[in-house]
Design a protein around this motif. Structure first.
Motif, PDB file in Angstrom:
ATOM      1  N   MET A  24       0.825  -1.206   0.000  1.00 39.34           N
ATOM      2  CA  MET A  24       0.000   0.000   0.000  1.00 39.34           C
ATOM      3  C   MET A  24       0.860   1.257   0.000  1.00 39.34           C
ATOM      4  N   ASN A  25       2.032   1.182   0.604  1.00 35.25           N
ATOM      5  CA  ASN A  25       2.902   2.348   0.722  1.00 35.25           C
ATOM      6  C   ASN A  25       3.899   2.502  -0.412  1.00 35.25           C
ATOM      7  N   ASP A  26       3.884   1.606  -1.393  1.00 31.35           N
ATOM      8  CA  ASP A  26       4.834   1.685  -2.500  1.00 31.35           C
ATOM      9  C   ASP A  26       4.861   3.066  -3.152  1.00 31.35           C
ATOM     10  N   GLY A  27       3.712   3.686  -3.315  1.00 30.23           N
ATOM     11  CA  GLY A  27       3.624   4.966  -4.008  1.00 30.23           C
ATOM     12  C   GLY A  27       4.243   6.130  -3.268  1.00 30.23           C
ATOM     13  N   VAL A  28       4.455   6.017  -1.975  1.00 30.19           N
ATOM     14  CA  VAL A  28       4.992   7.141  -1.216  1.00 30.19           C
ATOM     15  C   VAL A  28       6.455   6.959  -0.829  1.00 30.19           C
ATOM     16  N   ASP A  29       7.069   5.890  -1.321  1.00 24.98           N
ATOM     17  CA  ASP A  29       8.452   5.592  -0.942  1.00 24.98           C
ATOM     18  C   ASP A  29       9.427   6.727  -1.248  1.00 24.98           C
ATOM     19  N   SER A  30       9.287   7.381  -2.402  1.00 27.13           N
ATOM     20  CA  SER A  30      10.239   8.444  -2.739  1.00 27.13           C
ATOM     21  C   SER A  30      10.074   9.629  -1.797  1.00 27.13           C
ATOM     22  N   TRP A  31       8.854   9.918  -1.415  1.00 31.49           N
ATOM     23  CA  TRP A  31       8.608  11.023  -0.491  1.00 31.49           C
ATOM     24  C   TRP A  31       9.176  10.681   0.890  1.00 31.49           C
ATOM     25  N   ILE A  32       9.007   9.425   1.309  1.00 30.54           N
ATOM     26  CA  ILE A  32       9.563   8.974   2.583  1.00 30.54           C
ATOM     27  C   ILE A  32      11.085   9.021   2.534  1.00 30.54           C
ATOM     28  N   ALA A  33      11.667   8.613   1.410  1.00 29.00           N
ATOM     29  CA  ALA A  33      13.122   8.630   1.258  1.00 29.00           C
ATOM     30  C   ALA A  33      13.678  10.043   1.400  1.00 29.00           C
ATOM     31  N   ASN A  34      12.878  11.038   1.050  1.00 25.15           N
ATOM     32  CA  ASN A  34      13.281  12.442   1.203  1.00 25.15           C
ATOM     33  C   ASN A  34      12.983  12.954   2.604  1.00 25.15           C
ATOM     34  N   GLU A  35      12.733  12.035   3.529  1.00 21.17           N
ATOM     35  CA  GLU A  35      12.451  12.374   4.925  1.00 21.17           C
ATOM     36  C   GLU A  35      11.240  13.301   5.041  1.00 21.17           C
ATOM     37  N   PHE A  36      10.225  13.049   4.221  1.00 17.94           N
ATOM     38  CA  PHE A  36       8.960  13.779   4.253  1.00 17.94           C
ATOM     39  C   PHE A  36       9.137  15.275   3.986  1.00 17.94           C
ATOM     40  N   SER A  37      10.199  15.623   3.276  1.00 21.32           N
ATOM     41  CA  SER A  37      10.426  17.038   2.988  1.00 21.32           C
ATOM     42  C   SER A  37       9.714  17.425   1.702  1.00 21.32           C
ATOM     43  N   GLY A  38       9.441  18.691   1.576  1.00 19.17           N
ATOM     44  CA  GLY A  38       8.749  19.190   0.400  1.00 19.17           C
ATOM     45  C   GLY A  38       7.241  19.063   0.549  1.00 19.17           C
ATOM     46  N   VAL A  39       6.559  19.378  -0.515  1.00 16.73           N
ATOM     47  CA  VAL A  39       5.109  19.323  -0.514  1.00 16.73           C
ATOM     48  C   VAL A  39       4.671  17.867  -0.529  1.00 16.73           C
TER      49      VAL A  39
END
Length: 155
Positions: A24-39
């Motif tokens: 379920m979380n596959d789609g947010v992996d890149s955002w998580i990898a950026n430590e939840f930074s950005g929009v």
């Protein structure tokens, strides 16, 4: 894990495994990898479609093309102004297509774009979940209210 004096309400539902959650979380992996930074793309989208009317309009347009007046009658409680604002926002996001007909007076029809249809799949799943679990949510709310009222009375 059983609740005190009974069974856990989650016992009635399919067990969600770590693998399920990872998928379920596959789609947010890149955002998580950026430590939840950005929009946050999730927050950004929910800010736009999570208002009182957008989901109802998308669900209604999922049934097919509608003229403005028919949409106004179909979406219970929405004002003409709010329907206009909602449709403009959905059109700006690429979810709704607006077609103006050269008639007297001019008439306008709205339909979902392919992007809107792709969102409809998920919104429909949420709507179905809400209808399926409405009584359970109401029971949980009543139990919580009773528990907090009892705790307030104890102090």
């Amino acid at each position: 894990m059983a609740a005190k004096g009974g069974t856990n309400s989650l016992d009635r539902h399919r067990e969600v495994t770590k693998v399920d959650i990872d998928e379920m979380n596959d789609g947010v992996d890149s955002w998580i990898a950026n430590e939840f930074s950005g929009v946050c793309p999730v927050r950004d989208l929910l800010d736009r479609i999570g208002d009182k009317w957008s989901v109802m309009v998308v669900l209604r347009l999922g049934r097919g093309t509608e003229r403005f007046r028919a949409l106004l009658r179909a979406v219970d409680g929405i004002s003409q102004r709010m329907l206009t604002v909602t449709l403009r926002a959905l059109e700006a996001d690429g979810l709704v297509h607006r077609e103006v007909f050269d008639t007297r007076p001019p008439s306008v029809a709205y339909s979902l774009t392919p992007l809107g249809v792709s969102l409809l799949v998920h919104i429909s799943a949420l709507a179905n979940w809400a209808m399926e679990h409405e009584s359970e949510v109401k029971e949980a709310q009543a139990a919580f209210s009773a528990k907090t009222a009892k705790a307030a009375g104890e102090h």
